[in-house]
Design a protein around this motif. Structure first.
Motif, PDB file in Angstrom:
ATOM      1  N   LEU A 340      31.461 -15.571  14.377  1.00 15.39           N
ATOM      2  CA  LEU A 340      31.678 -14.234  14.933  1.00 15.39           C
ATOM      3  C   LEU A 340      30.680 -13.266  14.319  1.00 15.39           C
ATOM      4  O   LEU A 340      30.400 -13.308  13.118  1.00 15.39           O
ATOM      5  N   THR A 341      30.116 -12.391  15.154  1.00 11.40           N
ATOM      6  CA  THR A 341      29.213 -11.339  14.693  1.00 11.40           C
ATOM      7  C   THR A 341      29.690  -9.999  15.237  1.00 11.40           C
ATOM      8  O   THR A 341      30.597  -9.934  16.078  1.00 11.40           O
ATOM      9  N   ARG A 342      29.048  -8.938  14.758  1.00  9.07           N
ATOM     10  CA  ARG A 342      29.445  -7.604  15.198  1.00  9.07           C
ATOM     11  C   ARG A 342      29.211  -7.412  16.691  1.00  9.07           C
ATOM     12  O   ARG A 342      30.038  -6.818  17.385  1.00  9.07           O
ATOM     13  N   ASP A 393      34.810  -5.898  10.614  1.00 11.24           N
ATOM     14  CA  ASP A 393      34.098  -6.627   9.568  1.00 11.24           C
ATOM     15  C   ASP A 393      35.016  -7.606   8.850  1.00 11.24           C
ATOM     16  O   ASP A 393      34.599  -8.706   8.469  1.00 11.24           O
ATOM     17  N   GLY A 394      36.269  -7.209   8.650  1.00  9.70           N
ATOM     18  CA  GLY A 394      37.222  -8.126   8.035  1.00  9.70           C
ATOM     19  C   GLY A 394      37.489  -9.342   8.899  1.00  9.70           C
ATOM     20  O   GLY A 394      37.565 -10.475   8.399  1.00  9.70           O
ATOM     21  N   LEU A 395      37.616  -9.138  10.219  1.00  7.62           N
ATOM     22  CA  LEU A 395      37.837 -10.264  11.128  1.00  7.62           C
ATOM     23  C   LEU A 395      36.619 -11.187  11.167  1.00  7.62           C
ATOM     24  O   LEU A 395      36.764 -12.416  11.214  1.00  7.62           O
ATOM     25  N   ASN A 400      34.469 -16.495   9.920  1.00  2.00           N
ATOM     26  CA  ASN A 400      33.362 -17.304   9.404  1.00  2.00           C
ATOM     27  C   ASN A 400      33.759 -18.098   8.170  1.00  2.00           C
ATOM     28  O   ASN A 400      33.289 -19.225   7.983  1.00  2.00           O
ATOM     29  N   VAL A 401      34.621 -17.542   7.331  1.00  2.02           N
ATOM     30  CA  VAL A 401      35.112 -18.294   6.168  1.00  2.02           C
ATOM     31  C   VAL A 401      35.967 -19.474   6.623  1.00  2.02           C
ATOM     32  O   VAL A 401      35.845 -20.590   6.102  1.00  2.02           O
TER      33      VAL A 401
END
Length: 503
Positions: A340-342, A393-395, A400-401
């Motif tokens: 996921l990206t912005r 940003d948290g999502l 990604n983690v």
């Protein structure tokens, strides 16, 4: 403007003047250090200024006025909660638009669009209104104003002298006083003066608009010339058939599997999912334009014409909803494969909101379109509010983690550029990924000296998590830690650059 404005308000109330002055002082003292809770603090006296301005008039708050006002104040909570600047910027712009709508009370499409910016048209008149009110009150009451000014000066000197004495006598009191007092220096005085002037003008313009709003609904457009049934319906029916054929193929793809389709089309997994999403997004936008033009030239002869319009456009909206679902499914597949990206989360949110707009259009076909412009505006504001509160940003960091845990694939160069909102998720990475992901964020937190009112909850939480932590590993090239195929646009192998996702 003179025709659309309801009239010239009376003398500016004293409460409005004091609230505008308070807004100016708070803007100069608080906004120069950053954005956080201070925006909401500054908005409160500005809202009170409009309240005192509207009290002498016959205007009373209506349900939609309350919706816009409460929504605007709620949007200002996003900068106080999130450290990321991009959702905060969207929230601030949306809060300004909703506040302007609350002052105007528009209903039509033109009214909602211009009403969201209309407070800017009251700046010049508001300054003249305030100047006339001050001049009228100064006449014959110079002695009373002199007493007020002398009393305020004496109170300020007493606070300054005894506050300095108590601060020097007790270190704990000095720390509390230092945290509560804005850090104002001579070097940034011009900037703070500009912020104070901006707050003063904004509060006066809002108050003037509340007392004498511009009725933007008075601007009307002539409806388009109605077309015959065949001339109007034939192109739309053909478009509906095209949509139905595309969706039938999509159903076949879902049943047969994407691997079979990719083998037949010689497309890679990322190309199929990525390119398909953007094409479907544009298809959704163009469909909304087609619907708007079709409504303008729709036949308006009687009940049979209304049934034809509802049937054809309702079918088009329903088929477009399936296209929206297909686009979101493609984005979901792409995110599962490459992270996921912005940009990806932003355009997915826009596509989801377009689906909500289609649902509202379908509801307007059954219940009437009187509330449709305001409902669309409210849905956009609600979407921005939810987008900010869920912490994009948290999502991104969490997804990604988790993807790293499942597939050992991660783009650490991208993740280390996120805001402090991503710290809770990035902090769970194993070393040396953890150090590489958090090193830049921690450096920014240590270098930042923003006061409490300009610090977001996301930044404060990141400080609590990291404390005085220092990276275990010092890495010059964190890109070497990126593993797996990150979708090409993030440096993975075997894929081409994605021109739609430069961030």
């Amino acid at each position: 403007m003179s025709r659309l404005r309801t009239g010239v308000p009376g003398t500016i109330p004293v409460g409005t003047l004091w609230c505008a002055l308070a807004t100016a002082l708070l803007s100069a003292a608080l906004l120069g250090d950053g954005i956080g809770l201070n925006l909401l603090v500054v908005a409160i006296p500005a809202a009170l200024a409009t309240y005192f301005a509207v009290r002498p008039t016959t205007r009373r708050p209506r349900p939609w006025t309350v919706v816009w006002a409460v929504g605007g104040l709620a949007l200002l909570a996003v900068p106080a909660l999130r450290d990321a600047g991009w959702p905060s910027f969207l929230a601030i712009v949306s809060a300004f638009a909703l506040g302007s709508l609350a002052l105007h009370g528009s209903r039509s499409w033109i009214g909602v669009f211009l009403g969201s910016l209309g407070v800017l048209t009251s700046v010049a008149e508001a300054l003249g209104w305030a100047a006339r009110g001050i001049r009228a009150r100064m006449t014959g009451s110079r002695g009373r104003w002199g007493v007020v000014l002398r009393s305020a000066a004496v109170a300020f000197v007493l606070l300054l002298v005894f506050g300095a004495l108590f601060a020097s006598a007790d270190a704990a009191f000095a720390d509390v006083l230092g945290d509560l007092t804005p850090d104002v220096s001579i070097s940034d005085s011009p900037w703070r003066f500009f912020l104070g002037l901006l707050g003063l003008v904004g509060a006066l313009a809002a108050a003037y608009t509340a007392a004498a709003p511009v009725r933007w609904d008075g601007l009307t457009t002539e409806p388009g010339k109605p077309r015959g049934r065949l001339e109007w319906a034939l192109p739309l029916i053909v478009l509906n058939l095209l949509f139905a054929a595309f969706l039938a193929i999509q159903l076949t793809v879902l049943l047969g599997g994407y691997d079979k389709v990719m083998a037949e089309t010689d497309l890679s997994y990322s190309e199929y999912a990525r390119q398909g999403f953007w094409q479907l997004l544009w298809a959704t936008l163009l469909t909304l334009l087609v619907i708007a033009l079709a409504l303008r030239w729709a036949p308006r002869g009687g009940p049979r014409d209304r049934t034809l319009v509802r049937g054809v456009l309702g079918t088009l909206c329903l088929l477009t909803l399936v296209v929206v679902a297909s686009a979101l499914r493609r984005m979901d597949l792409y995110v599962d494969a490459y992270g996921l990206t912005r940009l990806r989360i932003s355009v997915a949110a826009v596509e989801l909101w377009l689906g909500v707009v289609l649902v509202l259009i379908m509801a307007a076909g059954f219940f009437g379109a009187r509330m449709l412009p305001r409902a669309v505006a409210a849905s956009a504001a609600l979407g921005v509010l939810v987008f900010g509160l869920v912490s994009p940003d948290g999502l991104i960091a969490e997804q990604n983690v988790q993807r790293y845990r499942d597939a050992h694939s991660i783009d650490i160069e991208y993740l280390r550029g996120l805001s402090a909102d991503a710290v809770p998720a990035l902090n769970t990475l194993p070393e040396p990924l953890r150090s590489c992901a958090l090193e830049e964020i921690q450096r920014g937190l240590l270098d930042s000296d923003e006061p409490w009112y300009a610090t977001s909850w996301g930044e404060a939480r990141a400080r609590d998590i990291l404390g005085d932590w220092k990276p275990v590993h010092r890495l010059r090239d964190c890109g070497a830690l990126s593993t797996g195929d990150n979708g090409g646009d993030r440096g993975g192998s075997g894929e081409t650059y994605d021109p739609y996702d430069p961030y």
